[in-house]
Scaffold this active site. Structure first.
Site, PDB file in Angstrom:
ATOM      1  N   HIS A 196       0.821  -1.216   0.000  1.00 24.06           N
ATOM      2  CA  HIS A 196       0.000   0.000   0.000  1.00 24.06           C
ATOM      3  C   HIS A 196       0.834   1.236   0.000  1.00 24.06           C
ATOM      4  O   HIS A 196       0.533   2.189  -0.681  1.00 24.06           O
ATOM      5  CB  HIS A 196      -0.775   0.252   1.282  1.00 24.06           C
ATOM      6  CG  HIS A 196      -1.525  -0.852   1.730  1.00 24.06           C
ATOM      7  ND1 HIS A 196      -2.575  -1.320   1.056  1.00 24.06           N
ATOM      8  CD2 HIS A 196      -1.398  -1.590   2.821  1.00 24.06           C
ATOM      9  CE1 HIS A 196      -3.084  -2.282   1.745  1.00 24.06           C
ATOM     10  NE2 HIS A 196      -2.379  -2.471   2.778  1.00 24.06           N
ATOM     11  N   CYS A 514       5.119  -3.467 -19.903  1.00 21.56           N
ATOM     12  CA  CYS A 514       4.180  -2.897 -18.927  1.00 21.56           C
ATOM     13  C   CYS A 514       4.570  -3.188 -17.496  1.00 21.56           C
ATOM     14  O   CYS A 514       3.806  -2.916 -16.578  1.00 21.56           O
ATOM     15  CB  CYS A 514       2.761  -3.407 -19.195  1.00 21.56           C
ATOM     16  SG  CYS A 514       2.587  -5.189 -19.031  1.00 21.56           S
TER      17      CYS A 514
END
Length: 583
Positions: A196, A514
């Site tokens: 996070h 990516c």
């Protein structure tokens, strides 16, 4: 004397701030035996703690500002679901009664059970969710012990000096409470590139270094600390010379960021005019605003599995259609690449309801049922997603990306299901775009080495460098003990990436990158010299990459990169990489 600590650089930037230390409740957990008369009291104490934390999470979610990153709500919802899991909310009471142990001890035992289940998942993002389990348990422990779950916060107001948060880990609930506060940087003992702290710090543009061993042992409240989010360094008790040097760098960086905003509408081209497409990665439809604001050429990776997270049932076809449509319309004609469900089949991620009979995870889930393998084992789920995508494609250019392909057989099977979805829509007389390009993720060495065979079946390919590096080097990049071995510049990794790009180019098949390599400006010129013309990254990284490309001589870069790909000497690679960045 200046002491330097080192961790994982996850969000670039510089901070020179005073430390605000957030300690952990995981230290000195009481483990007490109880008598039978105390069982009822201990269970009641546990239930009350669970209820208080559940109420707190609801209250914190209600405080999320409209302009907060979309990740806040998703993470908090996940914490509520973890808290409600019977493994944490009910099983500890059974342990209290059968083992005659206190609530804290019982809770910790059940936490370990849940952590084992999360650790079995191969995907980096989901495996790192074991930190969510710890954070939820920490809040319950604080409640059990009568400690305040709210943490000390930095001051509010633009005129206040920013503070540097140093913690064992930072939960989403804590992140929400930092909204509007003056935060200079984050430093945590736990975490990786997909934690996070990393995700939110990047979205907020705040420097962050995670995985810093013993940070809480060395840093105290009010200490002056320097954080270099580019190299992953944390300097404690910095000398005056160090502080002045970093304050100078900080001022230069602030001016540079203002200057970068002028590049939003500028096309990414090298000095010789070679056009490069810079696309952005997103997890949720709400993230598309950041893509538009950064002036991206499109969405290069929409991680659709986030639509399946934090819920008790599979999203319906109409619900998925609306999510995809929202992103496509927002991009106003620019391409949107959606990766199909890239999720492990661990039972902790199954849903209630009709689809709860998903196949169990294999005993070796690190190499087991995930990504395209999971989708092919659950055709109803896969077909629903494909139908939603084909329907949404009528609103703008869409590409479908199949994750973790390893052989032609599963590629053919996936394409057959896509054809079946097209036929189902025709039978139902739904308007849909039948000519959606289909691509594949090249993130397994087997696929990279046999790429020419895949190119006969795919319209484009995208290199997922995160998994490709892990599988090639047999390194778990979220395991702190071996994270230093995760090396995108390993000769074998460079050879595989180069071969994929050159093979696709020769076949006339578009290729993009990516993974984390795409947004790392240390590797921008390397990939360009390999022939790459499509990069997809976090929106916050896009302008830095664009600025570097505008200053790059493609022909000179290409010559140096050829030398890089021809050597297996690590020292030579390092020297050539330094030359690449000599302007």
């Amino acid at each position: 004397m200046t002491l330097a600590l080192h961790g994982i650089a996850v969000s670039r930037g510089i901070a020179v701030s005073r430390a605000l230390v957030w300690d952990t409740a995981m230290r000195d957990i009481p483990r007490n035996r109880i008598d039978k008369k105390s069982v009822r009291f201990e269970k009641k104490r546990f239930d009350n703690a669970i209820k208080r934390v559940a109420d707190e999470l609801v209250e914190i979610r209600s405080q999320i500002a409209a302009d907060s990153p979309a990740e806040f709500d998703a993470f908090l919802n996940l914490h509520s679901l973890i808290l409600a899991d019977p493994i944490l909310s009910e099983e500890p009471k059974n342990l209290i009664q059968t083992k005659l142990i206190n609530a804290e001890w019982a809770l910790i035992e059940q936490m370990e059970v849940l952590l084992e289940q999360f650790s079995a998942i191969e995907d980096d993002y989901f495996r790192e969710r074991n930190s969510d389990v710890r954070q939820v348990v920490e809040r319950v422990l604080k409640s059990l012990r009568g400690h305040a779950t709210a943490l000390p916060l930095p001051p509010e107001g633009e005129n206040e000096d920013p503070w540097l948060i140093v913690a064992h880990d930072i939960s989403p609930a804590d992140m929400v409470q930092l909204k509007g506060r003056r935060v200079g940087a984050f430093v945590t003992e736990m975490g990786g590139a997909t934690s996070h702290t990393a995700i939110v710090a990047r979205s907020l543009g705040i420097p962050a270094v995670v995985g810093v061993p013993r940070a809480l042992e060395f840093v105290h409240n009010g200490d002056l600390v320097v954080v270099d989010g580019k190299v992953g360094a944390v300097f404690l008790d910095p000398a005056t010379m160090v502080v002045e040097e970093y304050q100078r760098k900080q001022a230069i960086l602030a001016l540079s960021r203002q200057r970068l905003k002028r590049l939003i509408t500028t096309e990414a081209r090298t000095q010789c005019g070679r056009r490069v497409e810079l696309l952005a990665n997103i997890e949720l439809p709400e993230d598309v605003k950041g893509v538009v604001d950064a002036g991206a050429d499109g969405v290069g990776l929409f991680r659709s599995e986030f639509l399946f997270m934090n819920r008790k049932e599979w999203p319906s076809e109409d619900e998925q259609y609306e999510a995809y449509r929202k992103v496509i319309k927002a991009m106003k004609g620019k391409p949107v690449t959606v990766r199909t469900l890239d999720l492990g089949a661990d039972k902790t991620l199954q849903f209630d309801g009709a689809n709860s009979s998903a196949p169990p995870v294999s005993s070796t889930s690190a190499l087991g049922l995930r990504s395209i393998r999971f989708s092919l084992s659950e055709p109803a789920i896969f077909l629903t997603q494909i139908r939603a995508l084909l329907r949404a494609a009528k609103h703008g250019p869409v590409k479908i990306l199949l994750p973790m392909l390893t052989n032609i057989r599963e590629t053919k099977q996936a394409l057959a299901y896509i054809d079946m979805a097209r036929e189902q829509l025709l039978e139902r007389r739904f308007q849909a775009n039948q000519a959606v390009p289909i691509g594949g993720m090249i993130e397994v060495p087997a696929a990279a080495l046999s790429l020419p065979h895949f190119l006969s079946y795919l319209d484009y390919v995208s290199i997922g460098t995160n998994d490709l590096i892990q599988y090639t080097l047999a390194v778990d990049r979220v395991d702190h003990q071996v994270a230093h071995l995760y090396d995108p510049l390993h000769p074998a990794v460079l050879r595989l990436v180069y071969e994929v790009i050159s093979s696709a180019e020769k076949a006339g098949v578009p290729v993009s990158v990516c993974g984390e390599m795409a947004g790392d400006i240390r590797l921008t010129r390397l990939l360009l010299g390999m022939g790459l013309t499509q990069y997809s990254m976090h929106p916050s990284q896009l302008l830095d990459v664009k600025e570097l490309l505008l200053k790059t001589d493609f022909e000179a870069t290409q010559k140096l990169v050829k030398k890089v790909t021809r050597t297996f000497d690590i020292d030579k690679i390092d020297a050539l990489m330094r030359q690449l960045h000599e302007d």
